[in-house]
Design a protein around this motif. Structure first.
Motif, PDB file in Angstrom:
ATOM      1  N   ARG A  16       0.838  -1.202   0.000  1.00 46.80           N
ATOM      2  CA  ARG A  16       0.000   0.000   0.000  1.00 46.80           C
ATOM      3  C   ARG A  16       0.874   1.254   0.000  1.00 46.80           C
ATOM      4  NH1 ARG A  16      -4.266  -1.507   4.735  1.00 46.80           N
ATOM      5  NH2 ARG A  16      -5.402  -3.145   3.634  1.00 46.80           N
ATOM      6  N   GLY A  17       1.953   1.209   0.772  1.00 40.74           N
ATOM      7  CA  GLY A  17       2.871   2.342   0.814  1.00 40.74           C
ATOM      8  C   GLY A  17       3.527   2.592  -0.528  1.00 40.74           C
ATOM      9  N   ALA A  22       3.788   5.827  -5.522  1.00 43.91           N
ATOM     10  CA  ALA A  22       3.676   5.867  -6.984  1.00 43.91           C
ATOM     11  C   ALA A  22       2.627   6.877  -7.443  1.00 43.91           C
ATOM     12  CB  ALA A  22       3.341   4.486  -7.527  1.00 43.91           C
ATOM     13  N   THR A  23       1.707   7.220  -6.547  1.00 42.02           N
ATOM     14  CA  THR A  23       0.658   8.186  -6.889  1.00 42.02           C
ATOM     15  C   THR A  23       0.853   9.511  -6.146  1.00 42.02           C
ATOM     16  OG1 THR A  23      -0.792   7.189  -5.211  1.00 42.02           O
ATOM     17  CG2 THR A  23      -1.022   6.394  -7.478  1.00 42.02           C
ATOM     18  N   ASP A  24       2.094   9.766  -5.725  1.00 37.87           N
ATOM     19  CA  ASP A  24       2.476  11.035  -5.076  1.00 37.87           C
ATOM     20  C   ASP A  24       1.704  11.329  -3.788  1.00 37.87           C
ATOM     21  OD1 ASP A  24       4.371  11.519  -7.052  1.00 37.87           O
ATOM     22  OD2 ASP A  24       2.971  12.646  -8.285  1.00 37.87           O
ATOM     23  N   GLN A  25       1.356  10.305  -3.055  1.00 39.43           N
ATOM     24  CA  GLN A  25       0.670  10.471  -1.773  1.00 39.43           C
ATOM     25  C   GLN A  25       1.646  10.115  -0.647  1.00 39.43           C
ATOM     26  OE1 GLN A  25      -3.099   8.354  -1.780  1.00 39.43           O
ATOM     27  NE2 GLN A  25      -3.270   8.668  -3.989  1.00 39.43           N
ATOM     28  N   VAL A  52      12.639   7.387   2.473  1.00 38.33           N
ATOM     29  CA  VAL A  52      12.406   8.108   1.218  1.00 38.33           C
ATOM     30  C   VAL A  52      11.129   8.944   1.327  1.00 38.33           C
ATOM     31  CG1 VAL A  52      11.879   7.850  -1.236  1.00 38.33           C
ATOM     32  CG2 VAL A  52      13.676   6.460  -0.185  1.00 38.33           C
ATOM     33  N   ALA A  53      10.074   8.361   1.878  1.00 35.89           N
ATOM     34  CA  ALA A  53       8.820   9.094   2.032  1.00 35.89           C
ATOM     35  C   ALA A  53       9.007  10.300   2.949  1.00 35.89           C
ATOM     36  CB  ALA A  53       7.723   8.178   2.563  1.00 35.89           C
ATOM     37  N   GLU A  54       9.836  10.154   3.991  1.00 40.02           N
ATOM     38  CA  GLU A  54      10.103  11.272   4.890  1.00 40.02           C
ATOM     39  C   GLU A  54      10.773  12.421   4.145  1.00 40.02           C
ATOM     40  OE1 GLU A  54      12.355   9.638   8.112  1.00 40.02           O
ATOM     41  OE2 GLU A  54      10.567   8.989   9.177  1.00 40.02           O
ATOM     42  N   VAL A  55      11.691  12.094   3.240  1.00 43.23           N
ATOM     43  CA  VAL A  55      12.354  13.142   2.461  1.00 43.23           C
ATOM     44  C   VAL A  55      11.329  13.883   1.607  1.00 43.23           C
ATOM     45  CG1 VAL A  55      13.999  13.570   0.592  1.00 43.23           C
ATOM     46  CG2 VAL A  55      14.599  12.011   2.456  1.00 43.23           C
ATOM     47  N   TYR A  56      10.466  13.144   0.949  1.00 42.89           N
ATOM     48  CA  TYR A  56       9.438  13.784   0.128  1.00 42.89           C
ATOM     49  C   TYR A  56       8.430  14.546   0.987  1.00 42.89           C
ATOM     50  CZ  TYR A  56      11.040  11.779  -4.219  1.00 42.89           C
ATOM     51  OH  TYR A  56      11.788  11.470  -5.312  1.00 42.89           O
ATOM     52  N   CYS A  57       8.123  14.044   2.169  1.00 45.06           N
ATOM     53  CA  CYS A  57       7.174  14.725   3.046  1.00 45.06           C
ATOM     54  C   CYS A  57       7.741  16.040   3.570  1.00 45.06           C
ATOM     55  CB  CYS A  57       6.795  13.841   4.227  1.00 45.06           C
ATOM     56  SG  CYS A  57       5.605  12.564   3.818  1.00 45.06           S
ATOM     57  N   ALA A  58       9.030  16.174   3.622  1.00 45.97           N
ATOM     58  CA  ALA A  58       9.624  17.436   4.060  1.00 45.97           C
ATOM     59  C   ALA A  58       9.162  18.570   3.152  1.00 45.97           C
ATOM     60  CB  ALA A  58      11.139  17.335   4.068  1.00 45.97           C
ATOM     61  N   GLY A  59       8.993  18.295   1.874  1.00 46.43           N
ATOM     62  CA  GLY A  59       8.473  19.279   0.942  1.00 46.43           C
ATOM     63  C   GLY A  59       7.001  19.574   1.159  1.00 46.43           C
ATOM     64  N   CYS A  60       6.316  18.698   1.898  1.00 53.11           N
ATOM     65  CA  CYS A  60       4.898  18.892   2.206  1.00 53.11           C
ATOM     66  C   CYS A  60       4.727  19.723   3.468  1.00 53.11           C
ATOM     67  CB  CYS A  60       4.210  17.543   2.448  1.00 53.11           C
ATOM     68  SG  CYS A  60       4.360  16.361   1.118  1.00 53.11           S
TER      69      CYS A  60
END
Length: 85
Positions: A16-17, A22-25, A52-60
């Motif tokens: 699920r993660g 893959a869908t930018d969530q 990796v998700a944490e790195v992308y979430c930093a931009g959120c």
């Protein structure tokens, strides 16, 4: 016939993660990877993908942990010390 996936299955949560990433969530992905790690703390795949998700979430602008305004009291010697993570 579709079978409902069990929420207590680490591989299901990992999948699920991966789908969420893959869908930018990214916040949803991070939740799934953390759930997978709670089930299987030794899952290298879940740990790496959570990072990796944490790195992308930093931009959120999503804060990923706890913050305490007592850094000086806990030994931080930096002149601008205030927050402890």
């Amino acid at each position: 016939c579709l079978v409902a996936a069990a929420d207590d299955d680490a591989q299901v949560r990992l999948n699920r993660g991966l789908h969420a990433m893959a869908t930018d969530q990214y916040p949803a992905a991070l939740d799934e990877f953390r759930a997978a790690l709670a089930i299987d703390p030794k899952s290298v795949e879940a740990a790496n993908n959570a990072a990796v998700a944490e790195v992308y979430c930093a931009g959120c602008e999503l804060f990923l942990g706890h913050m305490f305004e007592d850094a000086l009291e806990h030994g931080d010697t930096h002149p601008d010390a205030r927050w402890r993570h």
